[in-house]
Scaffold this motif. Structure first.
Motif, PDB file in Angstrom:
ATOM      1  N   THR A 274       0.765  -1.223  -0.005  1.00 49.69           N
ATOM      2  CA  THR A 274       0.025   0.150  -0.122  1.00 49.69           C
ATOM      3  C   THR A 274       0.810   1.221  -0.049  1.00 49.69           C
ATOM      4  OG1 THR A 274      -0.428   0.024   2.347  1.00 49.69           O
ATOM      5  CG2 THR A 274      -2.022  -1.264   1.066  1.00 49.69           C
ATOM      6  N   SER A 275       2.068   1.201   0.596  1.00 49.42           N
ATOM      7  CA  SER A 275       3.002   2.297   0.534  1.00 49.42           C
ATOM      8  C   SER A 275       3.450   2.592  -0.711  1.00 49.42           C
ATOM      9  CB  SER A 275       4.105   2.300   1.660  1.00 49.42           C
ATOM     10  OG  SER A 275       3.498   1.993   2.976  1.00 49.42           O
ATOM     11  N   ALA A 276       3.794   1.372  -1.516  1.00 51.51           N
ATOM     12  CA  ALA A 276       4.110   1.692  -2.877  1.00 51.51           C
ATOM     13  C   ALA A 276       2.994   2.301  -3.807  1.00 51.51           C
ATOM     14  CB  ALA A 276       4.531   0.180  -3.178  1.00 51.51           C
ATOM     15  N   ALA A 277       1.923   1.769  -3.625  1.00 56.41           N
ATOM     16  CA  ALA A 277       0.750   2.420  -4.110  1.00 56.41           C
ATOM     17  C   ALA A 277       0.481   3.987  -3.926  1.00 56.41           C
ATOM     18  CB  ALA A 277      -0.440   1.815  -3.958  1.00 56.41           C
ATOM     19  N   ASN A 278       1.078   4.264  -2.807  1.00 53.91           N
ATOM     20  CA  ASN A 278       1.054   5.732  -2.298  1.00 53.91           C
ATOM     21  C   ASN A 278       2.184   6.676  -2.603  1.00 53.91           C
ATOM     22  OD1 ASN A 278      -1.625   5.886  -1.407  1.00 53.91           O
ATOM     23  ND2 ASN A 278      -1.247   4.740   0.620  1.00 53.91           N
ATOM     24  N   ASP A 279       3.171   5.845  -3.180  1.00 54.82           N
ATOM     25  CA  ASP A 279       4.456   6.410  -3.543  1.00 54.82           C
ATOM     26  C   ASP A 279       5.275   6.985  -2.323  1.00 54.82           C
ATOM     27  OD1 ASP A 279       3.991   6.004  -6.410  1.00 54.82           O
ATOM     28  OD2 ASP A 279       2.777   8.026  -6.393  1.00 54.82           O
ATOM     29  N   CYS A 280       5.241   6.303  -1.279  1.00 55.61           N
ATOM     30  CA  CYS A 280       5.859   6.380   0.044  1.00 55.61           C
ATOM     31  C   CYS A 280       7.279   5.658   0.223  1.00 55.61           C
ATOM     32  CB  CYS A 280       5.125   6.469   1.361  1.00 55.61           C
ATOM     33  SG  CYS A 280       5.795   6.788   2.977  1.00 55.61           S
ATOM     34  N   ALA A 281       8.454   6.449  -0.277  1.00 57.58           N
ATOM     35  CA  ALA A 281       9.726   5.707  -0.297  1.00 57.58           C
ATOM     36  C   ALA A 281       9.973   5.483   1.279  1.00 57.58           C
ATOM     37  CB  ALA A 281      10.490   6.664  -0.805  1.00 57.58           C
ATOM     38  N   TYR A 282       9.812   6.283   2.239  1.00 56.36           N
ATOM     39  CA  TYR A 282       9.963   6.120   3.517  1.00 56.36           C
ATOM     40  C   TYR A 282       9.478   4.857   4.022  1.00 56.36           C
ATOM     41  CZ  TYR A 282      11.313   5.926   8.584  1.00 56.36           C
ATOM     42  OH  TYR A 282      11.621   5.594   9.638  1.00 56.36           O
ATOM     43  N   CYS A 283       8.056   4.554   3.985  1.00 57.44           N
ATOM     44  CA  CYS A 283       7.531   3.559   4.281  1.00 57.44           C
ATOM     45  C   CYS A 283       7.876   2.166   3.656  1.00 57.44           C
ATOM     46  CB  CYS A 283       5.985   3.540   4.412  1.00 57.44           C
ATOM     47  SG  CYS A 283       5.595   4.684   5.761  1.00 57.44           S
ATOM     48  N   VAL A 284       7.887   2.286   2.172  1.00 51.40           N
ATOM     49  CA  VAL A 284       8.383   1.160   1.268  1.00 51.40           C
ATOM     50  C   VAL A 284       9.832   0.538   1.852  1.00 51.40           C
ATOM     51  CG1 VAL A 284       9.044   0.407  -0.871  1.00 51.40           C
ATOM     52  CG2 VAL A 284       6.870   1.688  -0.553  1.00 51.40           C
ATOM     53  N   VAL A 285      10.985   1.278   2.059  1.00 53.25           N
ATOM     54  CA  VAL A 285      12.164   1.187   2.511  1.00 53.25           C
ATOM     55  C   VAL A 285      12.204   0.526   3.819  1.00 53.25           C
ATOM     56  CG1 VAL A 285      14.580   1.937   2.937  1.00 53.25           C
ATOM     57  CG2 VAL A 285      13.191   2.593   0.537  1.00 53.25           C
ATOM     58  N   ALA A 286      11.522   1.297   4.873  1.00 55.21           N
ATOM     59  CA  ALA A 286      11.632   0.926   6.148  1.00 55.21           C
ATOM     60  C   ALA A 286      10.745  -0.305   6.324  1.00 55.21           C
ATOM     61  CB  ALA A 286      11.123   1.737   6.983  1.00 55.21           C
ATOM     62  N   HIS A 287       9.627  -0.464   5.901  1.00 50.29           N
ATOM     63  CA  HIS A 287       8.691  -1.668   6.260  1.00 50.29           C
ATOM     64  C   HIS A 287       9.325  -2.964   5.302  1.00 50.29           C
ATOM     65  CE1 HIS A 287       6.409  -0.140   9.198  1.00 50.29           C
ATOM     66  NE2 HIS A 287       6.572   1.131   8.666  1.00 50.29           N
ATOM     67  N   GLY A 288       9.865  -2.442   4.281  1.00 51.90           N
ATOM     68  CA  GLY A 288      10.239  -3.703   3.362  1.00 51.90           C
ATOM     69  C   GLY A 288      11.547  -4.231   4.154  1.00 51.90           C
ATOM     70  N   ALA A 289      12.351  -3.477   4.724  1.00 51.63           N
ATOM     71  CA  ALA A 289      13.255  -4.157   5.788  1.00 51.63           C
ATOM     72  C   ALA A 289      12.797  -4.817   6.840  1.00 51.63           C
ATOM     73  CB  ALA A 289      14.112  -3.069   6.231  1.00 51.63           C
TER      74      ALA A 289
ATOM     75  N   SER B 256       0.484   7.529   7.727  1.00 51.25           N
ATOM     76  CA  SER B 256       1.892   7.294   7.967  1.00 51.25           C
ATOM     77  C   SER B 256       2.480   7.833   6.430  1.00 51.25           C
ATOM     78  CB  SER B 256       2.480   5.955   8.119  1.00 51.25           C
ATOM     79  OG  SER B 256       3.660   6.118   8.649  1.00 51.25           O
ATOM     80  N   ASN B 257       2.076   7.307   5.233  1.00 56.26           N
ATOM     81  CA  ASN B 257       2.479   7.707   4.169  1.00 56.26           C
ATOM     82  C   ASN B 257       2.388   9.140   3.697  1.00 56.26           C
ATOM     83  OD1 ASN B 257       1.151   4.879   2.483  1.00 56.26           O
ATOM     84  ND2 ASN B 257       2.798   4.893   3.558  1.00 56.26           N
ATOM     85  N   ARG B 258       1.259   9.878   4.232  1.00 58.43           N
ATOM     86  CA  ARG B 258       0.988  11.191   4.117  1.00 58.43           C
ATOM     87  C   ARG B 258       1.944  12.154   4.732  1.00 58.43           C
ATOM     88  NH1 ARG B 258      -2.417   7.942   1.853  1.00 58.43           N
ATOM     89  NH2 ARG B 258      -3.766   8.763   0.031  1.00 58.43           N
ATOM     90  N   LEU B 259       2.057  11.635   6.014  1.00 57.54           N
ATOM     91  CA  LEU B 259       2.851  12.379   6.941  1.00 57.54           C
ATOM     92  C   LEU B 259       4.259  12.337   6.327  1.00 57.54           C
ATOM     93  CD1 LEU B 259       1.549  11.805  10.807  1.00 57.54           C
ATOM     94  CD2 LEU B 259       1.620  13.851   9.624  1.00 57.54           C
ATOM     95  N   ALA B 260       4.848  11.260   5.958  1.00 57.01           N
ATOM     96  CA  ALA B 260       6.233  10.914   5.314  1.00 57.01           C
ATOM     97  C   ALA B 260       6.111  11.938   4.427  1.00 57.01           C
ATOM     98  CB  ALA B 260       6.472   9.573   5.366  1.00 57.01           C
ATOM     99  N   HIS B 261       5.476  11.964   3.439  1.00 56.02           N
ATOM    100  CA  HIS B 261       5.586  13.001   2.328  1.00 56.02           C
ATOM    101  C   HIS B 261       5.392  14.298   2.832  1.00 56.02           C
ATOM    102  CE1 HIS B 261       5.160  10.161  -1.155  1.00 56.02           C
ATOM    103  NE2 HIS B 261       3.837   9.785  -0.855  1.00 56.02           N
TER     104      HIS B 261
END
Length: 198
Positions: free
Chosen positions: A84-99, A175-180
């Motif tokens: 869902t973070s990838a769908a929202n273009d949120c690099a922070y959450c994709v990278v952090a939660h990918g880990a 979270s995605n929107r706050l990170a953006h």
């Protein structure tokens, strides 16, 4: 004379609290996270200037993410965040939660594949259904139907699990929107976590 030394990327567009000024409960939590992981995730630093919201954020995070249930493992929960973070273009959450997903699924590749295109990732039918519903909720909420929820139940998800799919997706949309909004960059340390066996 100029130097080519790169300047560190700011953690946030907003004030970043001095760790020495944190309330005791947050200071303890932050110290524990830093000790266990070896670094403080940037989202912690970015939220610290608003302690009441930081507490609420972490309480909701823990309630949704730190449990294994028959229908949703901790790894499944992280994959929901990645997709869902990838769908929202949120690099922070994709990278952090990918880990975190790499660690919790014990698979060094799956989170990357889910981030790029979850539809082609090697998921079982249950995981595929979960991510299908979650990504639809993230991108077109009104398109999620009662039949979608029944499909999750048919894959063995309990009522609590079905709710968690929606709650995780919704919480991480915030979270995605706050990170953006705050331009929070992912910590470099996240990129290597879970890629090699310990």
């Amino acid at each position: 004379m100029t130097t080519d030394t790169p300047q560190p990327t700011p953690v946030s567009r907003f004030p970043v609290a001095d760790p020495a000024d944190l309330p005791d409960d947050l200071a303890d939590r932050y110290a524990d996270v830093q000790e266990r992981s070896g670094f403080l995730p940037n989202v912690f630093a970015a939220l610290a200037w608003r302690p009441a919201e930081a507490r609420a954020f972490f309480a909701m995070h823990d309630a949704l993410m730190d449990k294994d249930t028959p229908g949703l493992s901790t790894g499944d929960r992280e994959l929901i965040v990645v997709a869902t973070s990838a769908a929202n273009d949120c690099a922070y959450c994709v990278v952090a939660h990918g880990a975190i997903a790499r660690i919790r699924t014990r698979d060094p590749h799956l989170a990357d594949l889910v981030a790029v295109d979850w539809r082609k990732a090697p998921l079982d039918p249950r995981q595929h259904a979960v991510l299908d519903v979650a990504v639809r909720l993230a991108t077109d909420p009104a398109a999620v139907t009662a039949e979608d929820l029944d499909r999750l139940r048919a894959h063995g998800l309990t009522e609590d699990d079905v709710w968690d799919v929606g709650a995780i997706t919704s919480f991480f949309a915030l979270s995605n929107r706050l990170a953006h909004f705050a331009a929070i960059p992912p910590n470099p340390e996240f990129h290597l976590l879970g890629r090699l066996p310990r």
